[in-house]
Write a protein that holds these residues in place. Structure first.
Motif, PDB file in Angstrom:
ATOM      1  N   VAL A 153       1.014  -1.012   0.137  1.00 19.66           N
ATOM      2  CA  VAL A 153      -0.150   0.019  -0.070  1.00 19.66           C
ATOM      3  C   VAL A 153       0.997   1.249  -0.316  1.00 19.66           C
ATOM      4  O   VAL A 153       1.625   1.472   1.016  1.00 19.66           O
ATOM      5  N   ASP A 154       0.635   2.061  -0.821  1.00 20.36           N
ATOM      6  CA  ASP A 154       1.250   3.309  -0.991  1.00 20.36           C
ATOM      7  C   ASP A 154       0.569   4.487  -0.280  1.00 20.36           C
ATOM      8  O   ASP A 154      -0.835   4.553  -0.577  1.00 20.36           O
ATOM      9  N   ALA A 155       0.915   5.115   0.860  1.00 22.50           N
ATOM     10  CA  ALA A 155       0.321   5.860   1.361  1.00 22.50           C
ATOM     11  C   ALA A 155      -0.319   7.224   0.557  1.00 22.50           C
ATOM     12  O   ALA A 155      -1.379   7.481   0.889  1.00 22.50           O
ATOM     13  N   VAL A 156       0.346   7.551  -0.445  1.00 23.32           N
ATOM     14  CA  VAL A 156      -0.037   8.938  -1.270  1.00 23.32           C
ATOM     15  C   VAL A 156      -1.156   8.320  -2.154  1.00 23.32           C
ATOM     16  O   VAL A 156      -2.210   9.184  -2.264  1.00 23.32           O
ATOM     17  N   ALA A 157      -1.104   7.303  -2.694  1.00 25.64           N
ATOM     18  CA  ALA A 157      -2.056   6.745  -3.465  1.00 25.64           C
ATOM     19  C   ALA A 157      -3.527   6.503  -2.734  1.00 25.64           C
ATOM     20  O   ALA A 157      -4.536   6.468  -2.970  1.00 25.64           O
ATOM     21  N   LEU A 158      -3.111   6.118  -1.476  1.00 28.79           N
ATOM     22  CA  LEU A 158      -4.409   5.576  -0.709  1.00 28.79           C
ATOM     23  C   LEU A 158      -5.042   6.857  -0.253  1.00 28.79           C
ATOM     24  O   LEU A 158      -6.182   7.187  -0.139  1.00 28.79           O
ATOM     25  N   LYS A 159      -4.346   7.920   0.003  1.00 31.93           N
ATOM     26  CA  LYS A 159      -4.763   9.138   0.624  1.00 31.93           C
ATOM     27  C   LYS A 159      -5.614   9.861  -0.515  1.00 31.93           C
ATOM     28  O   LYS A 159      -6.845  10.282  -0.203  1.00 31.93           O
ATOM     29  N   LYS A 160      -5.275   9.529  -1.772  1.00 26.88           N
ATOM     30  CA  LYS A 160      -5.889  10.182  -2.986  1.00 26.88           C
ATOM     31  C   LYS A 160      -7.346   9.412  -3.150  1.00 26.88           C
ATOM     32  O   LYS A 160      -8.331   9.885  -3.491  1.00 26.88           O
ATOM     33  N   LEU A 161      -7.065   8.060  -3.007  1.00 28.98           N
ATOM     34  CA  LEU A 161      -8.176   7.423  -3.290  1.00 28.98           C
ATOM     35  C   LEU A 161      -9.479   7.688  -2.093  1.00 28.98           C
ATOM     36  O   LEU A 161     -10.631   7.770  -2.445  1.00 28.98           O
ATOM     37  N   LYS A 162      -9.007   7.916  -0.879  1.00 32.17           N
ATOM     38  CA  LYS A 162      -9.901   8.126   0.149  1.00 32.17           C
ATOM     39  C   LYS A 162     -10.521   9.642  -0.121  1.00 32.17           C
ATOM     40  O   LYS A 162     -11.904   9.654   0.084  1.00 32.17           O
ATOM     41  N   GLU A 163      -9.878  10.480  -0.557  1.00 32.00           N
ATOM     42  CA  GLU A 163     -10.421  11.725  -0.983  1.00 32.00           C
ATOM     43  C   GLU A 163     -11.404  11.717  -2.057  1.00 32.00           C
ATOM     44  O   GLU A 163     -12.521  12.313  -2.185  1.00 32.00           O
ATOM     45  N   GLU A 164     -11.099  10.789  -3.152  1.00 32.15           N
ATOM     46  CA  GLU A 164     -11.788  10.791  -4.330  1.00 32.15           C
ATOM     47  C   GLU A 164     -13.197  10.160  -4.196  1.00 32.15           C
ATOM     48  O   GLU A 164     -14.257  10.441  -4.316  1.00 32.15           O
ATOM     49  N   LYS A 165     -13.214   8.964  -3.118  1.00 32.86           N
ATOM     50  CA  LYS A 165     -14.384   8.033  -2.906  1.00 32.86           C
ATOM     51  C   LYS A 165     -15.290   8.726  -1.572  1.00 32.86           C
ATOM     52  O   LYS A 165     -16.230   8.148  -1.472  1.00 32.86           O
ATOM     53  N   LYS A 166     -14.464   9.512  -0.710  1.00 32.38           N
ATOM     54  CA  LYS A 166     -15.121  10.045   0.441  1.00 32.38           C
ATOM     55  C   LYS A 166     -15.677   9.118   1.386  1.00 32.38           C
ATOM     56  O   LYS A 166     -16.668   8.918   1.657  1.00 32.38           O
ATOM     57  N   MET A 167     -14.568   7.865   1.388  1.00 27.86           N
ATOM     58  CA  MET A 167     -15.210   6.812   2.448  1.00 27.86           C
ATOM     59  C   MET A 167     -14.075   6.500   3.302  1.00 27.86           C
ATOM     60  O   MET A 167     -12.991   6.908   3.427  1.00 27.86           O
ATOM     61  N   ASP A 168     -14.479   5.808   4.593  1.00 26.34           N
ATOM     62  CA  ASP A 168     -13.374   5.766   5.448  1.00 26.34           C
ATOM     63  C   ASP A 168     -12.360   4.534   5.076  1.00 26.34           C
ATOM     64  O   ASP A 168     -12.859   3.776   4.308  1.00 26.34           O
ATOM     65  N   VAL A 169     -11.471   4.554   5.800  1.00 27.71           N
ATOM     66  CA  VAL A 169     -10.425   3.498   5.517  1.00 27.71           C
ATOM     67  C   VAL A 169     -10.325   2.562   6.799  1.00 27.71           C
ATOM     68  O   VAL A 169     -10.087   2.949   7.670  1.00 27.71           O
ATOM     69  N   VAL A 170     -10.470   1.218   6.318  1.00 26.82           N
ATOM     70  CA  VAL A 170     -10.112   0.183   7.350  1.00 26.82           C
ATOM     71  C   VAL A 170      -8.651  -0.081   6.985  1.00 26.82           C
ATOM     72  O   VAL A 170      -8.386  -0.720   5.990  1.00 26.82           O
ATOM     73  N   ALA A 171      -7.564  -0.130   7.708  1.00 27.47           N
ATOM     74  CA  ALA A 171      -6.143  -0.721   7.564  1.00 27.47           C
ATOM     75  C   ALA A 171      -6.014  -1.945   8.422  1.00 27.47           C
ATOM     76  O   ALA A 171      -6.153  -1.881   9.504  1.00 27.47           O
ATOM     77  N   TYR A 172      -5.934  -2.968   7.355  1.00 22.51           N
ATOM     78  CA  TYR A 172      -5.511  -4.090   8.265  1.00 22.51           C
ATOM     79  C   TYR A 172      -4.147  -3.831   9.295  1.00 22.51           C
ATOM     80  O   TYR A 172      -3.390  -3.174   8.637  1.00 22.51           O
ATOM     81  N   VAL A 173      -3.868  -4.659  10.320  1.00 24.79           N
ATOM     82  CA  VAL A 173      -2.591  -3.996  11.017  1.00 24.79           C
ATOM     83  C   VAL A 173      -1.432  -4.400  10.160  1.00 24.79           C
ATOM     84  O   VAL A 173      -0.541  -3.856  10.509  1.00 24.79           O
ATOM     85  N   ASN A 174      -1.561  -5.224   9.158  1.00 21.86           N
ATOM     86  CA  ASN A 174      -0.459  -5.590   8.250  1.00 21.86           C
ATOM     87  C   ASN A 174      -0.231  -4.090   7.394  1.00 21.86           C
ATOM     88  O   ASN A 174      -0.453  -4.452   6.154  1.00 21.86           O
ATOM     89  N   THR A 175       0.163  -3.254   7.927  1.00 23.14           N
ATOM     90  CA  THR A 175       0.096  -1.803   7.116  1.00 23.14           C
ATOM     91  C   THR A 175       1.456  -1.065   7.817  1.00 23.14           C
ATOM     92  O   THR A 175       1.512  -1.415   8.990  1.00 23.14           O
ATOM     93  N   THR A 176       1.816  -0.244   7.060  1.00 21.03           N
ATOM     94  CA  THR A 176       3.083   0.759   7.670  1.00 21.03           C
ATOM     95  C   THR A 176       2.355   1.837   8.737  1.00 21.03           C
ATOM     96  O   THR A 176       1.102   2.059   8.634  1.00 21.03           O
ATOM     97  N   ALA A 177       2.956   2.478   9.478  1.00 18.88           N
ATOM     98  CA  ALA A 177       2.593   3.550  10.338  1.00 18.88           C
ATOM     99  C   ALA A 177       1.956   4.419   9.504  1.00 18.88           C
ATOM    100  O   ALA A 177       0.853   5.223  10.047  1.00 18.88           O
ATOM    101  N   GLU A 178       2.781   4.881   8.287  1.00 20.64           N
ATOM    102  CA  GLU A 178       1.998   6.112   7.634  1.00 20.64           C
ATOM    103  C   GLU A 178       0.782   5.635   7.135  1.00 20.64           C
ATOM    104  O   GLU A 178      -0.261   6.694   6.602  1.00 20.64           O
ATOM    105  N   VAL A 179       0.536   4.487   6.757  1.00 16.16           N
ATOM    106  CA  VAL A 179      -0.780   3.988   6.382  1.00 16.16           C
ATOM    107  C   VAL A 179      -1.957   4.161   7.216  1.00 16.16           C
ATOM    108  O   VAL A 179      -3.014   4.469   7.164  1.00 16.16           O
TER     109      VAL A 179
END
Ligand code: CIZ
Ligand code: SF4
Length: 298
Positions: free
Chosen positions: A89-115
């Motif tokens: 997961v790329d934090a920048v791409a995820l941020k963009k997708l979150k803004e685009e979709k206006k949806m909450d993000v659930v991050a599986y614990v298998n993610t970096t601190a940034e995500v």
């Protein structure tokens, strides 16, 4: 003095605790004060009064321990033990997708601190269904697509799935299970939700590693086929010597196995490698991580 004695002595001197994931090498599990899944380890890390935590697991787990204990020294014995799924997961791409979709993000614990810092909520495989159910407006679910598909079997919420996967679980095939089932026809099949859907379809029980331990302890069955990383079989056999556990021989996570007794000893001797995360990332990532702990297990 042998390595194990040296580790024990240094642990006392440093007021350290050793936490090890269920997928760690047997000899590393044997020197640990606590062995568990990432949720159990996160809880343990949040309540210890040791001043140093030696975290035997992969990067994101050691990071979670640091996020929950910003004032403690968290040591990760192998800085290259980085989970490939978390790196998907790329934090920048995820941020963009979150803004685009206006949806909450659930991050599986298998993610970096940034995500995690972008996420609204974290989950582990032990509480993913419960977490997603608690968010009726739908979620972007990162990074494990197989776990996301498994959760979808139980919820009606909209879920956008990130195309990430665990290479170790992805490599387990239905044929692996069918072959083992031929050899051990009476064995109960347990599979991890990171497995492919066609492997999950063959399972009698789908659970996180800790869920598998609990299920096997409470079950009257004597034999189990275990579709997850091979390290768990060592712990299960040790805790349930009267039962048999059959793991898939190629189900090995090379990243988890990077940590050895030598690296644990070196870690305590040289106080390396200290997990460092920027303060603002810790601040933002702590909230979804705490919510995950408060949720408990499914
Ligand atoms: O949450 C964990 O510790 C992982 C990665 C697997 C499991 O089910 O325990
Ligand atoms: Fe990452 Fe898979 Fe290894 Fe777990 S088993 S640390 S998800 S690569």
């Amino acid at each position: 003095m042998d390595k194990i004695e040296k580790i024990k002595k240094l642990k006392k001197e440093r007021n350290a605790i050793i936490l090890a994931h269920n997928y760690q090498r047997p000899e590393v599990q044997d020197v640990a004060d606590y062995i568990g899944d990432s949720l159990g380890l996160a809880i343990e890390a949040s309540k210890t009064d040791a001043s140093v935590i030696v975290f035997c697991g992969v990067d994101f787990m050691a990071e979670s321990a640091k996020i929950l204990n910003p004032d403690k020294i968290v040591l990760h014995p192998e800085k290259h033990a980085r989970c490939p799924m978390a790196a998907m997961v790329d934090a920048v791409a995820l941020k963009k997708l979150k803004e685009e979709k206006k949806m909450d993000v659930v991050a599986y614990v298998n993610t970096t601190a940034e995500v995690k810092a972008i996420a609204d909520m974290c989950c582990t495989s032990a509480n993913a269904v419960k977490v997603v159910k608690s968010m009726p407006d739908g979620v972007i679910f990162v990074p494990d697509e197989n776990l996301g598909k498994y959760v979808k079997r139980f919820v009606d919420n909209e879920m956008i799935l990130w195309p990430g996967f665990c290479p170790t679980h992805q490599a387990m095939s239905p044929e692996d299970i069918i072959e083992m089932k031929k050899e051990h026809p009476h064995a109960v099949v347990m599979a991890h939700p990171e497995c492919m859907p066609d492997v999950i379809d063959l399972a009698d029980k789908v659970a996180s590693t800790e869920g598998m331990v609990k299920y096997a302890k409470e079950s009257d069955a004597k034999e189990f086929i275990v579709a997850t990383e091979i390290g768990l079989c060592y712990r299960m056999k040790k805790e349930m010597p009267d039962k048999e556990f059959y793991c898939i021989s190629h189900a090995v996570c090379p990243t988890m196995k990077k940590i050895t007794l030598d690296s644990v000893l070196r870690s305590l001797e040289k106080m390396q490698y200290e997990v460092k995360i920027p303060e603002d990332v810790i601040e933002r990532a702590r909230k979804p991580l705490m919510k995950m702990i408060e949720m408990g297990r499914d």
